[in-house]
Design a protein around this motif. Structure first.
Motif, PDB file in Angstrom:
ATOM      1  N   LEU A  52       0.831  -1.208   0.000  1.00  0.00           N
ATOM      2  CA  LEU A  52       0.000   0.000   0.000  1.00  0.00           C
ATOM      3  C   LEU A  52       0.863   1.254   0.000  1.00  0.00           C
ATOM      4  N   PHE A  53       1.928   1.231   0.772  1.00  0.00           N
ATOM      5  CA  PHE A  53       2.847   2.375   0.832  1.00  0.00           C
ATOM      6  C   PHE A  53       3.499   2.624  -0.524  1.00  0.00           C
ATOM      7  N   ALA A  54       3.994   1.563  -1.151  1.00  0.00           N
ATOM      8  CA  ALA A  54       4.635   1.687  -2.468  1.00  0.00           C
ATOM      9  C   ALA A  54       3.639   2.172  -3.522  1.00  0.00           C
ATOM     10  N   GLY A  55       2.415   1.627  -3.477  1.00  0.00           N
ATOM     11  CA  GLY A  55       1.399   2.011  -4.448  1.00  0.00           C
ATOM     12  C   GLY A  55       0.996   3.465  -4.326  1.00  0.00           C
ATOM     13  N   SER A  56       0.840   3.963  -3.095  1.00  0.00           N
ATOM     14  CA  SER A  56       0.439   5.362  -2.906  1.00  0.00           C
ATOM     15  C   SER A  56       1.548   6.315  -3.340  1.00  0.00           C
ATOM     16  N   LEU A  57       2.807   5.905  -3.130  1.00  0.00           N
ATOM     17  CA  LEU A  57       3.933   6.729  -3.604  1.00  0.00           C
ATOM     18  C   LEU A  57       3.920   6.858  -5.129  1.00  0.00           C
ATOM     19  N   ALA A  58       3.742   5.729  -5.802  1.00  0.00           N
ATOM     20  CA  ALA A  58       3.726   5.726  -7.271  1.00  0.00           C
ATOM     21  C   ALA A  58       2.551   6.532  -7.809  1.00  0.00           C
ATOM     22  N   ARG A  59       1.437   6.534  -7.086  1.00  0.00           N
ATOM     23  CA  ARG A  59       0.235   7.227  -7.539  1.00  0.00           C
ATOM     24  C   ARG A  59       0.379   8.756  -7.533  1.00  0.00           C
ATOM     25  N   ILE A  60       1.316   9.271  -6.750  1.00  0.00           N
ATOM     26  CA  ILE A  60       1.558  10.720  -6.765  1.00  0.00           C
ATOM     27  C   ILE A  60       1.963  11.148  -8.173  1.00  0.00           C
ATOM     28  N   PHE A  61       2.889  10.393  -8.757  1.00  0.00           N
ATOM     29  CA  PHE A  61       3.361  10.699 -10.118  1.00  0.00           C
ATOM     30  C   PHE A  61       2.282  10.448 -11.168  1.00  0.00           C
ATOM     31  N   THR A  62       1.626   9.287 -11.096  1.00  0.00           N
ATOM     32  CA  THR A  62       0.654   8.940 -12.135  1.00  0.00           C
ATOM     33  C   THR A  62      -0.567   9.867 -12.114  1.00  0.00           C
ATOM     34  N   SER A  63      -0.991  10.301 -10.915  1.00  0.00           N
ATOM     35  CA  SER A  63      -2.159  11.181 -10.844  1.00  0.00           C
ATOM     36  C   SER A  63      -1.839  12.551 -11.445  1.00  0.00           C
ATOM     37  N   LEU A  64      -0.628  13.044 -11.217  1.00  0.00           N
ATOM     38  CA  LEU A  64      -0.221  14.325 -11.817  1.00  0.00           C
ATOM     39  C   LEU A  64      -0.089  14.189 -13.334  1.00  0.00           C
ATOM     40  N   GLN A  65       0.474  13.069 -13.774  1.00  0.00           N
ATOM     41  CA  GLN A  65       0.722  12.857 -15.196  1.00  0.00           C
ATOM     42  C   GLN A  65      -0.560  12.599 -15.978  1.00  0.00           C
ATOM     43  N   GLU A  66      -1.455  11.783 -15.433  1.00  0.00           N
ATOM     44  CA  GLU A  66      -2.625  11.342 -16.197  1.00  0.00           C
ATOM     45  C   GLU A  66      -3.864  12.196 -15.985  1.00  0.00           C
ATOM     46  N   THR A  67      -3.981  12.818 -14.826  1.00  0.00           N
ATOM     47  CA  THR A  67      -5.191  13.614 -14.565  1.00  0.00           C
ATOM     48  C   THR A  67      -4.893  15.102 -14.447  1.00  0.00           C
ATOM     49  N   GLY A  68      -3.681  15.445 -14.005  1.00  0.00           N
ATOM     50  CA  GLY A  68      -3.351  16.848 -13.780  1.00  0.00           C
ATOM     51  C   GLY A  68      -4.159  17.455 -12.647  1.00  0.00           C
ATOM     52  N   ASP A  69      -4.779  16.591 -11.842  1.00  0.00           N
ATOM     53  CA  ASP A  69      -5.665  17.040 -10.772  1.00  0.00           C
ATOM     54  C   ASP A  69      -4.885  17.153  -9.467  1.00  0.00           C
ATOM     55  N   THR A  70      -4.751  18.399  -8.971  1.00  0.00           N
ATOM     56  CA  THR A  70      -3.973  18.646  -7.754  1.00  0.00           C
ATOM     57  C   THR A  70      -4.587  17.976  -6.540  1.00  0.00           C
ATOM     58  N   LEU A  71      -5.922  17.955  -6.473  1.00  0.00           N
ATOM     59  CA  LEU A  71      -6.621  17.348  -5.342  1.00  0.00           C
ATOM     60  C   LEU A  71      -6.308  15.858  -5.246  1.00  0.00           C
ATOM     61  N   MET A  72      -6.303  15.177  -6.404  1.00  0.00           N
ATOM     62  CA  MET A  72      -5.969  13.744  -6.438  1.00  0.00           C
ATOM     63  C   MET A  72      -4.532  13.526  -5.973  1.00  0.00           C
ATOM     64  N   ALA A  73      -3.599  14.326  -6.501  1.00  0.00           N
ATOM     65  CA  ALA A  73      -2.183  14.172  -6.157  1.00  0.00           C
ATOM     66  C   ALA A  73      -1.950  14.425  -4.668  1.00  0.00           C
ATOM     67  N   LEU A  74      -2.591  15.468  -4.129  1.00  0.00           N
ATOM     68  CA  LEU A  74      -2.430  15.801  -2.716  1.00  0.00           C
ATOM     69  C   LEU A  74      -2.965  14.680  -1.824  1.00  0.00           C
ATOM     70  N   THR A  75      -4.060  14.061  -2.264  1.00  0.00           N
ATOM     71  CA  THR A  75      -4.621  12.930  -1.514  1.00  0.00           C
ATOM     72  C   THR A  75      -3.605  11.807  -1.394  1.00  0.00           C
TER      73      THR A  75
END
Length: 259
Positions: A201-224
């Motif tokens: 879960l820790f590794a997945g949430s770390l990776a999701r910071i990059f993918t959420s910024l790259q694929e959605t550009g949504d700051t709220l998603m990245a901050l989550t």
């Protein structure tokens, strides 16, 4: 004639390959850069490829990320050390992310793991109730949650409500992980908490910071995901700290002291 047939065969071979890449990994402009212009160092396309690859990897990993936790609960027939309140808050965060992504039509690769995490988290919530002697309450929990999920995902629920739900993820994640962290500290061990699930879960949430910024550009998603990574990292550190501690070990210590 033979050369022409070779070209046709080559193109027919490439068509499924190209279709696969365009569907899951990159837009056509990047396919052209990589395979027609042979520009393998195109930075924007490499970012897209990395993001898509990570996203699909996270989704595939999420199919089994909480299975070790489920198997550990079923094997021990005990939910000691696990907080049902944490499960509820975690479900709130997962549901918010999934509903927000669906309503905003984000690509599945940007949020797909939420679906599998939701199913596994529901199972863990039920098992906590069952091994706590409240099977009927566990079944009620599933029925109520599924009903609320259908309501949230339906067109009846306005986007403003879904956005508010996503915004509430951050306090929900913080409070939920804080409850678990305090429980671990008070017990002096992590109980039936699965180390494998925690680290994944820790590794997945770390990776999701990059993918959420790259694929959605949504700051709220990245901050989550930044908040989620911090909280998951805290629990992971506790797992390492209490690695040699267990409920049985604590009980033996208490017996020795009483003697």
């Amino acid at each position: 004639m033979a050369e022409g047939s070779v070209l046709v065969e080559g193109s027919s071979f490439m068509d499924p390959f190209k279709g696969f890449l365009l569907t899951y990994f990159m837009p056509e402009s990047c396919y052209d850069e990589f395979f027609l212009n042979f520009n393998l160092l195109d930075v924007p396309c490499l970012k897209i490829l990395l993001s898509k690859g990570l996203g699909i990897g996270i989704i595939l990993g999420s199919v089994m990320v909480k299975l070790p936790q489920i198997f550990k609960l079923m094997g021990s027939k005990s939910a000691e050390g696990l907080s049902f309140q944490t499960i509820l808050l975690e479900l709130l965060a997962i549901t918010g992310t999934m509903a927000y992504s669906i309503h905003n039509k984000f690509p599945f690769s940007a949020w797909g793991e939420a679906l599998f995490l939701m199913l596994q988290t529901i199972a863990i919530g039920f098992l906590i109730q069952r091994y706590g002697g409240n099977t009927s309450r566990g079944l009620l929990f599933i029925v109520v949650y599924v009903g609320l999920l259908i309501l949230v995902l339906s067109p009846v629920t306005p986007l403003s409500v879904v956005t508010y739900l996503q915004a509430s993820n951050m306090p929900a994640i913080i409070i939920g992980r804080l409850i678990q962290a305090v429980s671990n500290f008070r017990n002096g061990h992590t109980g039936q908490l699965s180390a494998i699930s925690v680290f994944l879960l820790f590794a997945g949430s770390l990776a999701r910071i990059f993918t959420s910024l790259q694929e959605t550009g949504d700051t709220l998603m990245a901050l989550t995901y930044v908040i989620s990574s911090t909280c998951n990292g805290t629990i992971a550190l506790q797992v390492l700290y209490y690695w040699n501690s267990s409920p049985e070990h604590k009980k033996k210590k208490k017996k020795k002291k009483s003697e």
